[in-house]
Write a protein that holds these residues in place. Structure first.
Motif, short mmCIF file in Angstrom:
data_model
loop_
_atom_site.label_atom_id
_atom_site.label_comp_id
_atom_site.label_asym_id
_atom_site.label_seq_id
_atom_site.Cartn_x
_atom_site.Cartn_y
_atom_site.Cartn_z
N THR A 59 87.86 59.18 46.72
CA THR A 59 87.11 59.37 45.48
C THR A 59 86.91 60.86 45.24
O THR A 59 86.44 61.58 46.13
CB THR A 59 85.74 58.68 45.55
OG1 THR A 59 85.93 57.30 45.88
CG2 THR A 59 85.00 58.78 44.23
N ALA A 60 87.26 61.31 44.04
CA ALA A 60 87.16 62.75 43.75
C ALA A 60 87.01 63.00 42.26
O ALA A 60 87.58 62.28 41.43
CB ALA A 60 88.40 63.48 44.27
N ALA A 61 86.22 64.01 41.94
CA ALA A 61 86.09 64.46 40.55
C ALA A 61 87.12 65.55 40.30
O ALA A 61 87.43 66.35 41.18
CB ALA A 61 84.68 64.99 40.29
N ARG A 62 87.65 65.57 39.08
CA ARG A 62 88.62 66.59 38.69
C ARG A 62 88.09 67.32 37.46
O ARG A 62 87.47 66.74 36.59
CB ARG A 62 89.98 65.96 38.39
CG ARG A 62 90.68 65.41 39.62
CD ARG A 62 91.16 66.55 40.49
NE ARG A 62 91.86 66.07 41.69
CZ ARG A 62 91.30 65.95 42.87
NH1 ARG A 62 90.00 66.22 43.00
NH2 ARG A 62 91.99 65.54 43.91
N TYR A 63 88.37 68.63 37.41
CA TYR A 63 87.83 69.47 36.36
C TYR A 63 88.93 70.21 35.61
O TYR A 63 90.01 70.47 36.14
CB TYR A 63 86.87 70.51 36.94
CG TYR A 63 85.82 69.95 37.85
CD1 TYR A 63 84.62 69.46 37.34
CD2 TYR A 63 86.01 69.89 39.24
CE1 TYR A 63 83.65 68.93 38.18
CE2 TYR A 63 85.04 69.37 40.08
CZ TYR A 63 83.86 68.89 39.55
OH TYR A 63 82.90 68.37 40.37
N ALA A 64 88.63 70.55 34.37
CA ALA A 64 89.51 71.40 33.57
C ALA A 64 88.64 72.15 32.57
O ALA A 64 87.53 71.72 32.24
CB ALA A 64 90.58 70.58 32.85
N VAL A 93 80.08 57.52 39.85
CA VAL A 93 80.82 57.10 41.05
C VAL A 93 81.17 58.31 41.91
O VAL A 93 81.23 58.22 43.14
CB VAL A 93 82.10 56.33 40.64
CG1 VAL A 93 82.96 56.02 41.86
CG2 VAL A 93 81.73 55.05 39.91
N CYS A 94 81.38 59.45 41.28
CA CYS A 94 81.76 60.67 42.00
C CYS A 94 80.57 61.52 42.42
O CYS A 94 80.74 62.48 43.18
CB CYS A 94 82.70 61.52 41.14
SG CYS A 94 84.39 60.88 41.03
N GLN A 95 79.39 61.19 41.95
CA GLN A 95 78.22 62.02 42.26
C GLN A 95 77.92 62.09 43.76
O GLN A 95 77.62 63.18 44.27
CB GLN A 95 77.00 61.51 41.48
CG GLN A 95 77.06 61.86 40.01
CD GLN A 95 75.88 61.33 39.23
OE1 GLN A 95 75.00 60.64 39.78
NE2 GLN A 95 75.83 61.61 37.94
N PRO A 96 77.97 60.98 44.51
CA PRO A 96 77.71 61.10 45.95
C PRO A 96 78.71 62.04 46.63
O PRO A 96 78.32 62.84 47.49
CB PRO A 96 77.87 59.66 46.45
CG PRO A 96 77.56 58.82 45.27
CD PRO A 96 78.12 59.57 44.10
N ALA A 139 74.85 61.88 51.69
CA ALA A 139 74.51 62.42 50.38
C ALA A 139 73.00 62.43 50.21
O ALA A 139 72.28 61.66 50.85
CB ALA A 139 75.16 61.58 49.28
N LEU A 140 72.51 63.30 49.33
CA LEU A 140 71.07 63.46 49.15
C LEU A 140 70.41 62.16 48.72
O LEU A 140 69.27 61.89 49.08
CB LEU A 140 70.80 64.55 48.11
CG LEU A 140 71.16 65.98 48.54
CD1 LEU A 140 70.89 66.95 47.41
CD2 LEU A 140 70.38 66.38 49.78
N ASN A 141 71.11 61.33 47.95
CA ASN A 141 70.51 60.06 47.52
C ASN A 141 70.64 58.97 48.57
O ASN A 141 70.22 57.84 48.35
CB ASN A 141 71.15 59.59 46.21
CG ASN A 141 72.66 59.44 46.33
OD1 ASN A 141 73.22 59.40 47.43
ND2 ASN A 141 73.33 59.33 45.20
N ALA A 142 71.24 59.32 49.73
CA ALA A 142 71.37 58.40 50.86
C ALA A 142 72.18 57.16 50.53
O ALA A 142 72.11 56.15 51.23
CB ALA A 142 70.00 58.01 51.40
N LYS A 143 72.99 57.21 49.48
CA LYS A 143 73.79 56.07 49.10
C LYS A 143 75.24 56.16 49.60
O LYS A 143 76.02 55.24 49.41
CB LYS A 143 73.79 55.90 47.58
CG LYS A 143 72.44 55.50 47.00
CD LYS A 143 72.53 55.30 45.51
CE LYS A 143 71.18 54.87 44.93
NZ LYS A 143 71.24 54.66 43.46
#
Length: 241
Positions: A96-101, A144-147, A208-212
């Motif tokens: 799982t990964a976020a992609r940026y542009a 979905v990518c936040q953790p 992760a900070l939210n422990a999820k």
């Protein structure tokens, strides 16, 4: 009203109408341009994600390795996904990964400039007996990518701290004190710290900070005292040693 005043009023009305029309046109034009640029940026992210998936599947085929951690390294090197898991019953990895542009936004107001857009992807790599690796890319909601984003930030911080540690402190207890000095944080659970030759390997369960979400990470660093975050590396692993 004198003729001169009437003429001036007419001129002001015409000028105001002209300016208002120009502003409306610029707003409409810039909005269309920005929409097109945003769509192109998002499309480029999707194309890059598909290329990454295909390239990774080919690399998994070429490695010929069946070791889970070795295959995880192949996926990590090409995707840099902060979260990678493995389902043994399905012979399937999930990354799982976020992609940026970025694109340059148009506008007449000051401060308009580069705008970053994000897409969240889940990559799956499946291997059936006697078959080649197959890949699939699915776009998901940003949450979905936040953790993984949180884990990535925690890993970068841990990597910097481990890189700046003195050689004598590169033990499980020493690393634990550096990463969790109060003993109350849940972000880092140091599982082991071993030395082989001139390298120390540290296994940490990062939460992760939210422990999820959690992810095991392997940190490596040369034994000799060095400085700078690049002296240590970090990579996700399926299990913590």
């Amino acid at each position: 009203m004198t003729t001169g005043c009437l003429t001036a009023l007419v001129v002001l009305i015409i000028l105001f109408g002209t300016v208002a029309s120009w502003l409306w046109y610029r707003h409409w034009h810039d909005g269309n341009v920005n929409s097109e640029r945003r769509d192109k940026a998002l499309a480029s992210i999707m194309e890059e994600a598909r290329d990454t998936a295909d390239d990774t599947a080919r690399a998994l085929d070429k490695t010929g390795n069946t070791d889970t951690d070795a295959l995880t390294d192949v996926i990590w090197q090409r995707s840099e996904a902060p979260m990678i898991s493995y389902d043994g019953s399905r012979r399937e990895f999930t990354a799982t990964a976020a992609r940026y542009a970025q694109y340059d936004a148009k506008g007449i107001l000051p401060g308009v400039g580069p705008v970053r857009v994000t897409r969240c992807f889940v990559f799956t790599y499946t291997h059936r007996p006697g078959q080649a690796w197959t890949s699939k890319v699915s776009e998901r909601a940003d949450d979905v990518c936040q953790p993984g984003t949180g884990i990535n930030g925690a890993v970068n911080l841990a990597r910097t701290r481990i890189a700046n540690m003195h050689t004598g402190d590169l033990t499980r207890v020493g690393v634990r004190k550096v990463l969790n000095p109060t003993g109350r944080q849940r972000t880092y659970d140091v599982r082991s710290a071993t030395r082989e030759g001139d390298t120390v390997t540290v296994s940490v369960l990062v939460t992760a900070l939210n422990a999820k979400a959690t992810q095991c990470y392997r940190f490596t660093r040369p034994v000799q005292d060095v400085s700078g975050p690049k002296s240590a590396t970090a990579a996700p692993t399926i299990s913590c040693e």
